[in-house]
Design an enzyme around this catalytic site. Sequence first.
Site, PDB file in Angstrom:
ATOM      1  N   ARG A 152      -4.320   5.293   3.817  1.00 21.60           N
ATOM      2  CA  ARG A 152      -2.885   5.251   4.326  1.00 21.60           C
ATOM      3  C   ARG A 152      -2.128   6.745   4.105  1.00 21.60           C
ATOM      4  NH1 ARG A 152       0.112   0.796   1.018  1.00 21.60           N
ATOM      5  NH2 ARG A 152      -1.450   1.777  -0.386  1.00 21.60           N
ATOM      6  N   PHE A 255       5.533  -3.985   8.454  1.00 23.25           N
ATOM      7  CA  PHE A 255       5.228  -3.360   9.704  1.00 23.25           C
ATOM      8  C   PHE A 255       6.351  -4.297  10.605  1.00 23.25           C
ATOM      9  CE2 PHE A 255       1.499  -2.097   7.575  1.00 23.25           C
ATOM     10  CZ  PHE A 255       1.297  -0.654   8.164  1.00 23.25           C
ATOM     11  N   LEU A 256       7.459  -4.799  10.209  1.00 19.96           N
ATOM     12  CA  LEU A 256       8.260  -5.495  11.131  1.00 19.96           C
ATOM     13  C   LEU A 256       9.672  -4.598  11.006  1.00 19.96           C
ATOM     14  CD1 LEU A 256       7.854  -9.210  10.740  1.00 19.96           C
ATOM     15  CD2 LEU A 256       7.364  -7.911  12.823  1.00 19.96           C
ATOM     16  N   ALA A 258      11.660  -2.399  13.137  1.00 23.06           N
ATOM     17  CA  ALA A 258      11.812  -1.611  14.610  1.00 23.06           C
ATOM     18  C   ALA A 258      12.157  -0.078  14.497  1.00 23.06           C
ATOM     19  CB  ALA A 258      12.777  -2.192  15.482  1.00 23.06           C
ATOM     20  N   CYS A 266      -4.277   8.479  13.618  1.00 25.04           N
ATOM     21  CA  CYS A 266      -5.374   7.187  13.402  1.00 25.04           C
ATOM     22  C   CYS A 266      -4.782   6.200  14.501  1.00 25.04           C
ATOM     23  CB  CYS A 266      -5.325   6.665  12.139  1.00 25.04           C
ATOM     24  SG  CYS A 266      -6.204   7.658  10.998  1.00 25.04           S
ATOM     25  N   LYS A 269      -4.830   7.097  18.677  1.00 25.70           N
ATOM     26  CA  LYS A 269      -6.199   7.612  19.307  1.00 25.70           C
ATOM     27  C   LYS A 269      -7.161   6.379  19.066  1.00 25.70           C
ATOM     28  CE  LYS A 269      -8.598   9.234  15.526  1.00 25.70           C
ATOM     29  NZ  LYS A 269     -10.144   8.547  15.033  1.00 25.70           N
ATOM     30  N   LYS A 329       5.259  10.262   9.372  1.00 27.96           N
ATOM     31  CA  LYS A 329       5.553   9.320   8.446  1.00 27.96           C
ATOM     32  C   LYS A 329       5.961  10.290   7.192  1.00 27.96           C
ATOM     33  CE  LYS A 329       2.609   7.029   6.012  1.00 27.96           C
ATOM     34  NZ  LYS A 329       1.593   6.103   5.544  1.00 27.96           N
TER      35      LYS A 329
END
Length: 439
Positions: A152, A255-256, A258, A266, A269, A329
């Site tokens: 990550r 990952f919830l 919005a 990564c 693609k 990020k």
Amino acid sequence: MNISVIGCGYLGAVHAACMADLGHDVVGVDVDPGRVAQLAAGEPPFHEPGFAEVLRRALDSGRLSFTTDVSRVAGAEIHFVAVGTPQQQGSYAADLTYVDDAVTSLLPHLAPIDGRPAVVVGKSTVPVGTAERLAERLGDAAVLVWNPEFLREGFAVQDTVAPDRLVYGLPVDETAAAAARDALDGVYASMLERGTPRLTADYASAELVKVAANSFLATKISFINAMAEMCEFTGADVTFLAEAIGHDDRIGKKFLRAGVGFGGGCLPKDIRAFMARAGELGAAQSLTFLREVDSINLRRRQHVVNLTVHALQGRVPGKPVAVLGAAFKPHSDDVRDSPALDVASRLAGLGADVRIVDPAAGPVLRRLRPDLGVVDTVEEAVAGAHAVLLLTEWPEFVGLDPAVVGTGVAARTVIDGRNVLDPASWRAAGWTYVGLGRP
């Protein structure tokens, strides 16, 4: 152990430095003389927390070196291939040129060490079937094992030295498989001693692990963004929705959140290359859902642009707009397929006077996009702005004092593209707060 790492970009440089820091003797090989010179001088060519310290420590120990001369890999017991697999121009498929070139460059320098075969370890993210093809090319010169990475950005050093799992894709031949497994166990001995799970499988399964993981994460992000779209039509609050369903341990909260969507080098693609490979295998229908995942992700960017145009009452040309964040990020300077940069570019294309600030990506952006207005401080970005967009959730942006920020703007309108600000405090300071999927 004596190790070589072919490709010293983000993945390879971090891997080489961390392996040397763990006690191995490592030579990193790259075709870019400038990158090699930077790394050899202890200067990271990219922003990654903790990497500079590991790099300098490994160089000072004498166990790490960098070169453009691939012949220096001779004598290494294990050769890691860590080159990039970018998306092909005009296609969803992965470009394997660098992987093939790396194996070609290695072949003349592969030889048994103390009677044991050389081992080539693939770490690049590749379409399923690549490892089998490369193993045939290597023939008797070396044993191939596929060892996908799960780094990550922002946590790459931690994920390299303390991964949550190790995956080995091994050849069918039992003798060759045992040799490859034992060699890789030697590299990762300290991690295995700490109890890191080691999963062994065939080549195809190991190759699929990485793209399956990225596809699942991308799907989860696009799912909550689709729910945000529904919330905007119904007046519901997607942050409450995410919290409520996240308590279900079958779903989980990660990952919830919005927002403006995912990007980087990564996830976008990789899911596209996965779709392309499925089509080549005659299994396109298995991954048609990923087209909608990609579509949802991309339309979130235009949605933020539309919200900004609405906030400016349709009068965009010449209006100062502050964009907080350029990297895809936080804790990274990576602007590849960055939603923040995409939104900024679209607004600039509409005539807005865009000022972008990012704690790490500013120098990168000045080099890649001299046409955009890049500034060094939040104060410069918001000065006279008619709208402020938070598009990368750097801690220094999330922690801004809305009252202080409000002293420099022309209009107190903030668009929270990551749903990380506290709406109540911003509204209390006189701002019009606009979230994604929030009433």
